[in-house]
Design an enzyme around this catalytic site. Structure first.
Site, PDB file in Angstrom:
ATOM      1  N   LYS A  97      -8.265   1.369  -4.704  1.00  0.00           N
ATOM      2  CA  LYS A  97      -7.839   2.682  -4.223  1.00  0.00           C
ATOM      3  C   LYS A  97      -8.210   3.779  -5.231  1.00  0.00           C
ATOM      4  CE  LYS A  97      -3.715   0.674  -1.983  1.00  0.00           C
ATOM      5  NZ  LYS A  97      -2.302   0.985  -1.676  1.00  0.00           N
TER       6      LYS A  97
ATOM      7  N   TYR B  74      -4.303   2.593   7.893  1.00  0.00           N
ATOM      8  CA  TYR B  74      -2.858   2.468   7.683  1.00  0.00           C
ATOM      9  C   TYR B  74      -2.049   2.769   8.940  1.00  0.00           C
ATOM     10  CZ  TYR B  74      -3.149   1.687   2.620  1.00  0.00           C
ATOM     11  OH  TYR B  74      -3.374   1.153   1.368  1.00  0.00           O
TER      12      TYR B  74
ATOM     13  N   ASN C  58      -0.974   2.113  -6.374  1.00  0.00           N
ATOM     14  CA  ASN C  58      -0.899   0.756  -6.913  1.00  0.00           C
ATOM     15  C   ASN C  58      -2.249   0.036  -6.986  1.00  0.00           C
ATOM     16  OD1 ASN C  58      -1.257   0.280  -4.202  1.00  0.00           O
ATOM     17  ND2 ASN C  58       0.891  -0.211  -3.827  1.00  0.00           N
TER      18      ASN C  58
HETATM   19  O1  CDP Z   1      -0.114  -2.513   0.093  1.00  0.00           O
HETATM   20  P1  CDP Z   1       0.891  -3.503   0.637  1.00  0.00           P
HETATM   21  O2  CDP Z   1       0.399  -4.249   1.860  1.00  0.00           O
HETATM   22  O3  CDP Z   1       1.383  -4.418  -0.442  1.00  0.00           O
HETATM   23  O4  CDP Z   1       2.186  -2.677   1.070  1.00  0.00           O
HETATM   24  P2  CDP Z   1       2.575  -1.969   2.451  1.00  0.00           P
HETATM   25  O5  CDP Z   1       4.040  -2.097   2.605  1.00  0.00           O
HETATM   26  O6  CDP Z   1       1.729  -2.425   3.579  1.00  0.00           O
HETATM   27  O7  CDP Z   1       2.294  -0.440   2.164  1.00  0.00           O
HETATM   28  C1  CDP Z   1       0.975   0.048   2.160  1.00  0.00           C
HETATM   29  C2  CDP Z   1       0.834   1.061   1.052  1.00  0.00           C
HETATM   30  O8  CDP Z   1       1.650   2.205   1.354  1.00  0.00           O
HETATM   31  C3  CDP Z   1       1.338   0.613  -0.318  1.00  0.00           C
HETATM   32  O9  CDP Z   1       0.405  -0.178  -1.015  1.00  0.00           O
HETATM   33  C4  CDP Z   1       1.574   1.928  -1.003  1.00  0.00           C
HETATM   34  O10 CDP Z   1       0.357   2.505  -1.461  1.00  0.00           O
HETATM   35  C5  CDP Z   1       2.101   2.783   0.151  1.00  0.00           C
HETATM   36  N1  CDP Z   1       3.568   2.866   0.169  1.00  0.00           N
HETATM   37  C6  CDP Z   1       4.206   4.005  -0.322  1.00  0.00           C
HETATM   38  O11 CDP Z   1       3.528   4.929  -0.765  1.00  0.00           O
HETATM   39  N2  CDP Z   1       5.575   4.083  -0.330  1.00  0.00           N
HETATM   40  C7  CDP Z   1       6.333   3.086   0.159  1.00  0.00           C
HETATM   41  N3  CDP Z   1       7.643   3.203   0.164  1.00  0.00           N
HETATM   42  C8  CDP Z   1       5.705   1.931   0.671  1.00  0.00           C
HETATM   43  C9  CDP Z   1       4.319   1.843   0.651  1.00  0.00           C
END
Ligand code: CDP
Ligand code: MG
Length: 133
Positions: free
Chosen positions: A9, A49, A112
């Site tokens: 990212k 997303y 992240n």
């Molecule tokens: O990336 P991952 O699949 O582990 O997590 P996700 O729950 O599918 O969320 C996608 C992305 O959204 C995360 O990697 C974060 O960059 C973002 N995110 C965020 O900004 N704030 C949150 N509370 C949860 C996710």
């Protein structure tokens, strides 16, 4: 052999972690089949997303990646989807273990470093989305 979609990212690229991330993937025994460094359009990031479109963090999430350099990759190897998720680590910095990419390099729930597909269906959908043409 399984294929998965991995993206370094915007924060990972800005922090100069492309080599670090690719090196960890390769050292684990996985192959980078395709890679492109470019600035994805807003519509592509929104589509990527789409499952989070109703969440309060959606706009911030799209803002952080759209029109910024990211490295999109197709990674292949044994159980690539699950193993890459393990290598990446949890999105919650309190949960991501040391030794994982997020555990070692991120203290943020939103920024992240890296994305990895979470299922076979997501991997197919995301690879198609990012590598059509
Ligand atoms: O990336 P991952 O699949 O582990 O997590 P996700 O729950 O599918 O969320 C996608 C992305 O959204 C995360 O990697 C974060 O960059 C973002 N995110 C965020 O900004 N704030 C949150 N509370 C949860 C996710
Ligand atoms: Mg996810």
């Amino acid at each position: 052999m399984e294929k998965t979609f991995i993206m370094i990212k915007a924060d990972g690229v800005k922090r100069g972690l492309i080599g670090e991330v690719i090196s960890r993937i390769e050292r684990k025994g996985y192959r980078i089949n395709k890679a492109k460094l470019f600035k994805p359009k807003r519509e592509l990031v929104e589509e990527h997303y789409i499952e989070h479109r109703e969440r309060e963090f959606f706009k911030g999430l799209v803002d952080y990646i759209a029109d910024e350099d990211v490295m999109a990759m197709e990674v292949e190897g044994e159980d690539a989807i699950e193993v890459m998720r393990l290598l990446i680590g949890d999105k919650d910095p309190k949960v991501a273990g040391p030794g994982t990419i997020r555990g070692d390099f991120s203290s943020s729930l939103s920024q992240n470093i890296v994305h990895g597909s979470d299922s076979k269906e997501s991997a197919e959908r995301e690879l198609h989305l990012w590598f059509k043409e």
